[in-house]
Motif scaffolding. Structure first.
Motif, PDB file in Angstrom:
ATOM      1  N   PHE A  19       0.800  -1.225   0.000  1.00  0.00           N
ATOM      2  CA  PHE A  19       0.000   0.000   0.000  1.00  0.00           C
ATOM      3  C   PHE A  19       0.835   1.278   0.000  1.00  0.00           C
ATOM      4  N   LEU A  20       2.067   1.174   0.510  1.00  0.00           N
ATOM      5  CA  LEU A  20       2.897   2.371   0.585  1.00  0.00           C
ATOM      6  C   LEU A  20       3.722   2.510  -0.692  1.00  0.00           C
ATOM      7  N   PRO A  21       4.097   3.743  -1.049  1.00  0.00           N
ATOM      8  CA  PRO A  21       4.923   3.895  -2.251  1.00  0.00           C
ATOM      9  C   PRO A  21       6.306   3.293  -2.044  1.00  0.00           C
ATOM     10  N   ASP A  22       6.952   2.860  -3.135  1.00  0.00           N
ATOM     11  CA  ASP A  22       8.319   2.377  -3.044  1.00  0.00           C
ATOM     12  C   ASP A  22       9.235   3.519  -2.627  1.00  0.00           C
ATOM     13  N   LEU A  23      10.283   3.158  -1.928  1.00  0.00           N
ATOM     14  CA  LEU A  23      11.237   4.167  -1.482  1.00  0.00           C
ATOM     15  C   LEU A  23      12.518   4.068  -2.300  1.00  0.00           C
ATOM     16  N   GLY A  34       6.528   6.275 -12.123  1.00  0.00           N
ATOM     17  CA  GLY A  34       7.474   6.166 -13.240  1.00  0.00           C
ATOM     18  C   GLY A  34       8.921   6.056 -12.799  1.00  0.00           C
ATOM     19  N   GLU A  35       9.190   6.285 -11.506  1.00  0.00           N
ATOM     20  CA  GLU A  35      10.561   6.123 -11.009  1.00  0.00           C
ATOM     21  C   GLU A  35      10.698   4.737 -10.392  1.00  0.00           C
ATOM     22  N   THR A  36      11.831   4.100 -10.616  1.00  0.00           N
ATOM     23  CA  THR A  36      12.047   2.785 -10.015  1.00  0.00           C
ATOM     24  C   THR A  36      13.405   2.735  -9.341  1.00  0.00           C
ATOM     25  N   TYR A  37      13.423   2.177  -8.161  1.00  0.00           N
ATOM     26  CA  TYR A  37      14.617   1.873  -7.370  1.00  0.00           C
ATOM     27  C   TYR A  37      15.347   3.106  -6.814  1.00  0.00           C
ATOM     28  N   VAL A  38      15.721   4.022  -7.717  1.00  0.00           N
ATOM     29  CA  VAL A  38      16.548   5.152  -7.300  1.00  0.00           C
ATOM     30  C   VAL A  38      15.918   6.437  -7.839  1.00  0.00           C
ATOM     31  N   CYS A  39      15.852   7.472  -6.986  1.00  0.00           N
ATOM     32  CA  CYS A  39      15.202   8.715  -7.414  1.00  0.00           C
ATOM     33  C   CYS A  39      16.151   9.526  -8.314  1.00  0.00           C
ATOM     34  N   PRO A  40      15.610  10.396  -9.148  1.00  0.00           N
ATOM     35  CA  PRO A  40      16.454  11.170 -10.062  1.00  0.00           C
ATOM     36  C   PRO A  40      17.501  12.017  -9.340  1.00  0.00           C
ATOM     37  N   ARG A  41      17.134  12.514  -8.133  1.00  0.00           N
ATOM     38  CA  ARG A  41      18.084  13.344  -7.398  1.00  0.00           C
ATOM     39  C   ARG A  41      19.325  12.517  -7.017  1.00  0.00           C
ATOM     40  N   CYS A  42      19.105  11.287  -6.600  1.00  0.00           N
ATOM     41  CA  CYS A  42      20.249  10.428  -6.230  1.00  0.00           C
ATOM     42  C   CYS A  42      21.083  10.062  -7.463  1.00  0.00           C
ATOM     43  N   TRP A  43      20.414   9.715  -8.563  1.00  0.00           N
ATOM     44  CA  TRP A  43      21.188   9.422  -9.788  1.00  0.00           C
ATOM     45  C   TRP A  43      22.086  10.603 -10.126  1.00  0.00           C
TER      46      TRP A  43
END
Ligand SMILES: [Zn+2]
Length: 232
Positions: A19-23, A34-43
């Protein structure tokens, strides 16, 4: 260790994950759609490999035409690479390659290659691990750049962990470690060897030597990260 309490908390975590969003794997912030595994800021915050000229290792001078390295060898990059080993979905490799290509300088030269060759792992290790992450990377890179991947190279020697060996020992331990297909698949071709990590560069040097013997017109290598900063 088994305990009813641990089991209950694992169950609770699994249920809440529905139920919670992926982190984000790296910063734990919730990922957007549309983001998976790693956020754009971290990339964007990952440190690219120090040597943007992407020249070969000092020890490999003359062995490789190009050596592309994506990021500096830091804990966050290693966590991302672990995804390749433990998450078998092909989209993981595609995601990593998309960001890897953004980090690699001189991208145009990668596109000039004729063929990609993943660093082979010994069949025994493959059975134990279930997947060769270099193959997954090479496949995704091939999809991204529209390049064919050659799978037929074989690792004959299950080399000991390279971290326990001195630099000369690493190079010696890999002599004769690979067999290339006898069909002239590499003749006249510019080949890029693909791996997730390069340490001493001994593996790349040995494969480059075998590829030249097999008639390759040029050998380059693309790796995601390397702890080695002694580039010239
Ligand atoms: Zn993040």
């Amino acid at each position: 260790m088994y305990s009813p309490l641990n089991t209950a908390s694992t169950l609770l975590r699994d249920i809440s994950a529905l139920f919670l969003p992926d982190l984000c794997l790296l910063c734990n912030r919730p990922l957007e759609a549309g983001e998976t595994y790693v956020c754009p800021r971290c990339w964007a915050s990952l440190t690219v490999f120090p040597d943007r000229t992407a020249r070969p290792y000092r020890a490999l001078r003359g062995e490789l035409e190009w050596l592309w390295i994506g990021w500096a060898y830091e804990a966050r990059v290693r966590r991302i690479i672990h995804l390749l080993k433990y998450d078998r979905r092909p989209e993981v490799a595609d995601l990593l390659v998309r960001e890897w290509l953004r980090a690699i300088p001189h991208l145009d030269a990668v596109k000039e290659m004729d063929l990609l060759l993943p660093v082979p792992i010994h069949p025994a290790r493959r059975r134990w691990r279930g997947v060769n992450q270099s193959e997954r990377l090479a496949e995704a890179l091939g999809r991204a750049l529209d390049l064919p991947v050659e799978y037929e190279a074989v690792r004959l020697v299950n080399t000991p962990s390279q971290t326990l060996l001195s630099r000369p020992e690493r190079f010696r331990s890999l002599e004769g470690a690979f067999r290339l297909p006898s069909a002239p698949v590499f003749r006249g071709k510019r080949v890029a060897v693909v791996d997730d990590l390069a340490t001493s560069g001994a593996t790349l040097a040995e494969l480059a030597r075998r590829l030249r013997e097999a008639g390759a017109a040029g050998v380059s290598a693309a790796v995601m990260t390397s702890p080695e900063t002694g580039l010239s």
